[in-house]
Motif scaffolding. Structure first.
Motif, short mmCIF file in Angstrom:
data_model
loop_
_atom_site.label_atom_id
_atom_site.label_comp_id
_atom_site.label_asym_id
_atom_site.label_seq_id
_atom_site.Cartn_x
_atom_site.Cartn_y
_atom_site.Cartn_z
N ALA A 182 0.86 -1.23 0.04
CA ALA A 182 0.18 0.02 -0.03
C ALA A 182 0.82 1.17 -0.14
N ALA A 183 1.89 1.12 0.90
CA ALA A 183 2.68 2.38 0.73
C ALA A 183 3.27 2.75 -0.37
N TYR A 184 4.05 1.59 -1.05
CA TYR A 184 4.74 2.16 -2.41
C TYR A 184 3.64 2.36 -3.34
N LEU A 185 2.34 2.01 -3.28
CA LEU A 185 1.27 2.67 -4.25
C LEU A 185 1.09 3.91 -3.80
N PHE A 186 0.97 4.14 -2.62
CA PHE A 186 0.76 5.70 -2.31
C PHE A 186 1.52 6.66 -2.76
N ILE A 187 3.20 6.30 -2.71
CA ILE A 187 3.94 7.27 -2.77
C ILE A 187 4.47 7.00 -4.39
N ALA A 188 3.79 6.24 -5.07
CA ALA A 188 4.27 5.93 -6.39
C ALA A 188 4.33 7.20 -7.31
N VAL A 189 3.16 8.06 -7.48
CA VAL A 189 3.20 9.20 -8.28
C VAL A 189 4.14 10.12 -7.75
N PRO A 190 4.21 10.55 -6.39
CA PRO A 190 5.25 11.51 -6.30
C PRO A 190 6.50 11.09 -6.37
N VAL A 191 6.76 9.87 -6.15
CA VAL A 191 8.21 9.57 -6.58
C VAL A 191 8.53 9.58 -7.86
N GLY A 192 7.64 9.19 -8.63
CA GLY A 192 7.65 9.32 -10.22
C GLY A 192 8.10 10.77 -10.69
N LEU A 193 7.28 11.55 -10.12
CA LEU A 193 7.58 12.86 -10.55
C LEU A 193 8.67 13.56 -9.97
N LEU A 194 8.94 13.06 -8.61
CA LEU A 194 10.20 13.54 -8.26
C LEU A 194 11.40 13.23 -9.07
N ILE A 195 11.51 11.93 -9.62
CA ILE A 195 12.73 11.43 -10.30
C ILE A 195 12.71 12.28 -11.46
N LEU A 196 11.65 12.24 -12.15
CA LEU A 196 11.43 13.07 -13.45
C LEU A 196 11.95 14.48 -13.38
N PHE A 197 11.22 15.23 -12.57
CA PHE A 197 11.36 16.66 -12.56
C PHE A 197 12.02 17.20 -11.62
N THR A 198 12.59 16.67 -10.48
CA THR A 198 13.32 17.08 -9.55
C THR A 198 14.78 16.39 -9.58
N LEU A 199 14.59 15.19 -9.21
CA LEU A 199 16.13 14.54 -9.00
C LEU A 199 16.90 14.53 -10.31
N ALA A 200 16.53 14.24 -11.69
CA ALA A 200 17.13 14.41 -12.60
C ALA A 200 17.73 15.78 -12.79
N PRO A 201 17.19 16.97 -12.73
CA PRO A 201 17.69 18.38 -12.71
C PRO A 201 18.50 18.38 -11.80
N VAL A 202 18.43 17.83 -10.63
CA VAL A 202 19.61 18.27 -9.32
C VAL A 202 20.69 17.57 -9.78
N VAL A 203 20.61 16.15 -10.11
CA VAL A 203 21.65 15.50 -10.76
C VAL A 203 22.70 16.25 -11.95
N ALA B 22 -1.42 14.23 0.33
CA ALA B 22 -2.11 13.34 1.58
C ALA B 22 -1.58 11.90 1.60
N LEU B 23 -1.82 11.28 0.62
CA LEU B 23 -1.48 9.98 0.27
C LEU B 23 0.16 9.55 0.83
N ALA B 24 0.76 10.42 0.11
CA ALA B 24 2.38 10.10 0.49
C ALA B 24 2.63 10.58 1.94
N GLY B 25 2.22 11.71 2.46
CA GLY B 25 2.41 11.92 3.79
C GLY B 25 1.93 10.98 4.67
N TYR B 26 0.70 10.40 4.39
CA TYR B 26 0.31 9.47 5.25
C TYR B 26 1.17 8.14 5.21
N ALA B 27 1.72 7.70 4.09
CA ALA B 27 2.45 6.63 3.88
C ALA B 27 3.81 6.80 4.86
N PHE B 28 4.44 8.18 4.65
CA PHE B 28 5.59 8.32 5.42
C PHE B 28 5.23 8.47 6.85
N ALA B 29 4.07 8.90 7.35
CA ALA B 29 3.85 8.88 8.49
C ALA B 29 3.39 7.71 9.51
#
Lengths: 296, 422, 295
Positions: free
Chosen positions: A12-33, C96-103
């Motif tokens: 469940a956790a991985y599913l919850f963070i999937a979208v943010p992590v995807g966006l992070l890698i594409l539009f934040t991490l890659a530019p930072v690297v 909210a989803l991600a914040g919940y997961a991390f918390a």
């Protein structure tokens, strides 16, 4: 079935963070690297870059303006955080009530955040005007000869801090309000039943209950203050006498206007490390690990 | 069975609905030339408001005057930054209308198309232009653009205040000082309420010319303001501010004290003119900058010019438009009239509309001897990080003139030495 | 004097003190807005001549009409609205989803992942702007690009290009993590025992308890997108895709500023943010009565 529960939670956790992590890698991490990579080159945005190794970093070491900007930024941060926190907390406490018009006042208190930068700058120029400005006029009533504020190298930074607190407290006030609203009322009831005064209630129920929002606000204030740019850019353009030259302003100038993007990237890496160190220090001091898992 | 998160549904629906509106969301827009016989070229500029209407009149005049090229104007905030990103992605415009002083930075990085071959092929006589503005766009012997309109910082003065005191606008430094002293007013509490002359450290390059000096040496490799000329300027400023007390730093900031009638004299340029003309009761005049103590004149000229990005596929067409608007006297006159600046073409500036005008006249005379801000790499940093801050410290009374000039010179020399390197 | 009267007097005194403090702060915060409002009704000449005069001597609507005739301001507002609303939806929902997961959830690499999110807030975005621009431009299969990202313009000059990089920001995740972390875990334990799925627990048990925080996040996110300038400046080119801040900036010329229309436009541009604030504020006033767990 502990194992099964954990797997279910993990999935469940991985599913919850999937979208943010995807966006992070594409539009934040890659530019930072990429930015870290360019700190070792002479990238000027336009032409292909050439590897220059550590020369940007050695240049920074010897750069008097970088040192000055660093000092100014640290001074700003030290001056800004205590009032920033206290004003946010104070105004949130003030407005966390059921009184007439409290919602109208909340809108008023939030106005500086949405105010146009041009309008705010104009008003503050006027407020800080050495001859006719409101601030110096009021000081004169008390027999004090106010400084030339934005034109005095010793006081310009203080002026910027005052304006920044004014401009930014609304957002942090909101976060504190959210926090105040989340403290269960039962705790206040219990305290009142126990005969606690208003002050004791504040100290023993409110402040502990606000520990997480306070930490959030402080962490944000640190990260934000060390990257201060807008006020320096709009009010003083780094002056007078470079007294308000901040690191991000210097980075912007060097990177976008002088096209020394490689050097600007190197300075950003160093700034990042500084922010990281100070943030870690902050979390150690307030005894709250930035990344701690919630202890049930 | 996992139910779809309501929040996600909402987001998807919204996004879907918006995607349906097509063109807003990354839809293809036809910005390239259509399959017509005319070449479409795009000009970027930051002019806005009423000027766009008049500019478009000029553009349509050009479009009508021939049948091969159609030029259109696109308002682009901060063309300097946009040109960077546009170059990176190969989507540059065909012409950029911008501050001439920006040309050097981009030309030295090979972003702009050299115009020498066009100039030669069309026999354009460059001596018809005022040379300072022209040379501002010439880097290492190559001409990268042509000047369009020009301004000079001249001395604006409040006619009412001068008339009331029975004074004439100054022609040299000592008259400047006596006029400023006579027109300064302090109230009973000792606060400055009317300034005789504004002292702006950003105008140092003007003053030092009047002291027969300059900021850089002849080949632009070292600073030259830590000199008797520099000291002359600073000691005069010191006299004006601290002895004659004609000005205080920050006076009137937050508004425009000249427009409010609180300033007797200041250096200013055409950008404020339209505003001043609309202020009821403000009567102002313009004279050339006063002459220095040993008879030297000085002024700074700036303004707009046109360049062609190298990435543009229509350089030849772009050149046709640039030639039409900069080398033709009538077009130059029309262009300058739109903006309230002065033409960069001497013949156009010599027409009575400009040369006989009480406002434009002094400017036209001043262009003849005005200099431009240096275009060497690193000069902008020198001014912003080294020179102006030290001058500010001096004016705030924190440093002596000698210290200010020598610190600025040291830092400035370092900056220049690193200037083109990175 | 009875205790009741004393009480009333004390309460009245406290009320008065409260009003005084609140009014004092309000004056400080409202003044620029008032100045913006009165300036927007003054003619340009009057603005220059007497900028701080509170009441316009000659009331005029011309600045407002100038705003709409100089730039496509209505379109600008629409574009900004679209960007901000989508941005709020993505940040609040996924944040909210991600914040919940991390918390509240246990998973491998939780700490390092969150640390990376936090770290991204510590890098000045100036140096990441150009690389981000390049990535958006070369994004495959978008905006005319082929599978290798060549040929078109990707997300550049589209509103998506403005929204995407901040669509789920580290700030949203950080904030929601803090607020979810304030809640007790017994609720989750109980629900798991009842066999609820993790998402169900999130949505039905914990999410309702953080509505105030979510409302605050919505306001802050909306305002951040609404006021952003530099990134939309870089990404957007076409005149019909400009945002409100870009439109307003056209009234700031290199050496001078056209205050009249700029202030009029600012007033118009501020109204949506204030409306959002008022709407979202309802959640903050009412909050949610936390019934609490006694055992």
């Amino acid at each position: 079935m502990i194992g099964g529960l954990d797997r279910k939670q993990q999935r469940a956790a991985y599913l919850f963070i999937a979208v943010p992590v995807g966006l992070l890698i594409l539009f934040t991490l890659a530019p930072v690297v990429y930015a870290i990579f360019t700190s070792f080159t002479n990238y000027d945005i336009i032409n292909p870059s050439k590897w220059v190794g550590l020369s940007n970093y050695t240049k920074m070491w010897k750069d008097p303006f970088f040192r000055l900007a660093l000092k100014n930024t640290l001074v700003y941060t030290a001056l800004y955080i205590p009032p920033g926190l206290l004003v946010a907390l104070g105004t949130a406490l003030l407005l966390n009530r059921k009184r007439h018009f409290v919602s109208t006042f909340r809108v008023f208190f939030y106005l500086p955040v949405v105010a146009s930068t041009v309008a705010s700058a104009t008003i503050w120029y006027w407020l800080l005007n050495p001859q006719e400005g409101l601030l110096n006029t009021v000081l004169r009533w008390f027999g004090v000869n106010g400084p030339a504020w934005l034109y005095d190298p010793n006081w310009a930074m203080v002026a910027i801090v005052i304006m920044s607190v004014w401009a930014g407290f609304g957002t942090n006030m909101l976060i504190m309000l959210g926090g105040l609203q989340s403290i269960p009322r039962e705790l206040y009831e219990a305290a009142r039943i126990d005969g606690a005064s208003r002050y004791q209630s504040l100290r023993h129920v409110t402040v502990p209950g606000l520990q997480r929002p306070i930490f959030l606000v402080t962490a944000l204030l640190i990260i934000g203050a060390l990257q201060v740019f807008d006020q320096a850019y709009i009010l003083t353009q780094g002056g007078p006498g470079n007294a308000t030259l901040t690191i991000v302003y210097y980075i912007y100038n060097d990177g976008f206007l002088d096209l020394h993007m490689g050097y600007a990237s190197a300075m950003s890496v160093v700034l990042f490390l500084i922010i990281l160190v100070i943030s870690l220090a902050n979390s150690k001091i307030t005894n709250r690990d930035l990344t701690a898992a919630h202890k049930p | 069975m996992r139910r779809l998160r309501t929040s996600r549904i909402v987001a998807l629906v919204v996004a879907g609905a918006l995607a349906g509106t097509g063109t807003i969301w990354g839809g293809v827009s036809a910005s390239a030339s259509t399959a017509s016989s005319r070449t479409n070229i795009v000009m970027w500029g930051s002019w806005s408001g009423g000027q766009i209407t008049q500019l478009n009149q000029e553009l349509s005049a050009f479009n009508k005057s021939q049948s091969k090229i159609t030029v259109s104007y696109q308002l682009v905030q901060d063309a300097e930054t946009k040109l960077l990103t546009a170059t990176v992605t190969g989507q540059a415009p065909d012409i950029v209308l911008w501050d001439r002083n920006l040309t050097a930075k981009f030309a030295s990085r090979d972003v702009l198309a050299p115009l020498n071959s066009f100039i030669k092929a069309d026999n354009v006589d460059l001596s018809r232009f005022y040379q300072a503005p022209l040379n501002e766009m010439k880097i290492n012997g190559t001409q990268y653009g042509l000047p369009l309109i020009t301004d000079v910082r001249v001395l604006f003065y409040n006619k009412k205040l001068f008339a009331a005191a029975g004074l004439q606008p100054p022609t040299n430094w000592s008259q400047l000082e006596s006029d400023a002293k006579a027109l300064t007013v302090h109230n009973s509490a000792g606060q400055l309420t009317q300034a005789g002359m504004v002292i702006d450290p950003g105008t140092f390059t003007t003053w030092i010319q009047q002291a027969c000096g300059w900021v850089l040496n002849a080949n632009g490799t070292k600073t030259a303001f830590n000199s008797p000329a520099g000291e002359t300027v600073l000691s005069f400023w010191n006299k004006l501010m601290n002895v004659d007390k004609v000005y205080q730093m920050g006076f009137g900031q937050g508004s425009n004290p000249f427009a409010e009638g609180k300033v007797a004299m200041q250096y200013d340029g055409p950008w404020d003119v339209q505003g001043y003309n609309e202020v009821p009761g403000l009567s102002y005049g313009v004279v050339q900058a006063p002459v220095g103590p040993t008879g030297c004149k000085g002024a700074i000229t700036g303004g707009f010019g046109l360049v062609i990005p190298k990435a543009s596929p229509h350089a030849a067409a772009a050149w046709q438009f640039i030639k039409w608007i900069t080398t033709n006297t009538a077009n130059q006159v029309a262009m300058a009239k739109i903006t309230g600046w002065v033409p960069a073409l001497q013949a156009a500036a010599d027409t009575p509309y400009f040369s006989q005008n009480p406002y434009f006249g002094p400017i036209v005379k001043a262009i003849a001897y005005a200099r431009t801000r240096p275009t060497v790499a690193g000069y902008a940093d020198l001014e912003q990080l080294a020179l102006t801050p030290q001058l500010q410290n001096f004016l705030a009374g924190k440093e002596s003139a000698k210290t200010a000039l020598s610190v600025a010179a040291n830092q400035g020399n370092q900056i220049l030495a690193q200037g083109g390197a990175s | 004097m009875t205790t009741a009267t004393l009480h009333k007097a004390a309460n009245a005194g406290k009320s008065a003190a409260w009003y005084v403090m609140v009014l004092f702060v309000s004056v400080l915060t409202v003044v620029p807005f008032l100045w913006t409002l009165t300036t927007s009704f003054k003619s340009p000449g009057a603005i220059l001549q007497d900028p701080l005069h509170v009441l316009p001597l000659h009331f005029t609507w011309s600045n407002y009409s100038d705003v709409f005739s100089t730039v496509p301001f209505g379109r600008d507002i629409l574009n900004s609205l679209i960007i901000a609303v989508v941005g709020v939806l993505t940040n609040c929902s996924f944040g909210a989803l991600a914040g919940y997961a991390f918390a509240r959830l246990k998973f491998f690499l939780k700490g390092p992942t969150f640390a990376i999110f936090l770290a991204t807030m510590m890098i000045p975005n100036i140096v990441t702007m150009v690389p981000t621009f390049i990535i958006l431009h070369a994004f495959p299969l978008v905006g005319g690009n082929n599978i290798f990202g060549h040929g078109g313009r990707g997300f550049i000059d589209s509103l998506w290009g403005v929204v995407l990089p901040g669509a789920v920001g580290a700030f949203a995740i950080f904030m929601m993590r803090q607020f979810f972390g304030m809640l007790p875990s017994v609720l989750a334990d109980a629900a798991r025992v009842d066999g609820a799925s993790e998402f169900r627990i999130f949505r039905s048990v914990y999410l309702p308890l953080v509505w105030p925080a979510l409302a605050v996040l919505a306001i802050i996110t909306f305002q951040a997108y609404w006021n952003s300038f530099l990134w939309p400046l870089i990404v957007l080119n076409s005149p019909n895709k400009q945002t409100v801040q870009l439109g307003l900036a056209t009234f700031k010329y290199t050496y001078s500023t056209n205050y009249g229309p700029l202030m009029a436009g600012t007033i118009l541009a501020t109204i949506p943010v204030i409306l959002i604030f008022i709407l979202a504020q309802k959640r903050i006033i009412e909050g949610v009565a936390f019934t609490g767990i006694t055992s």
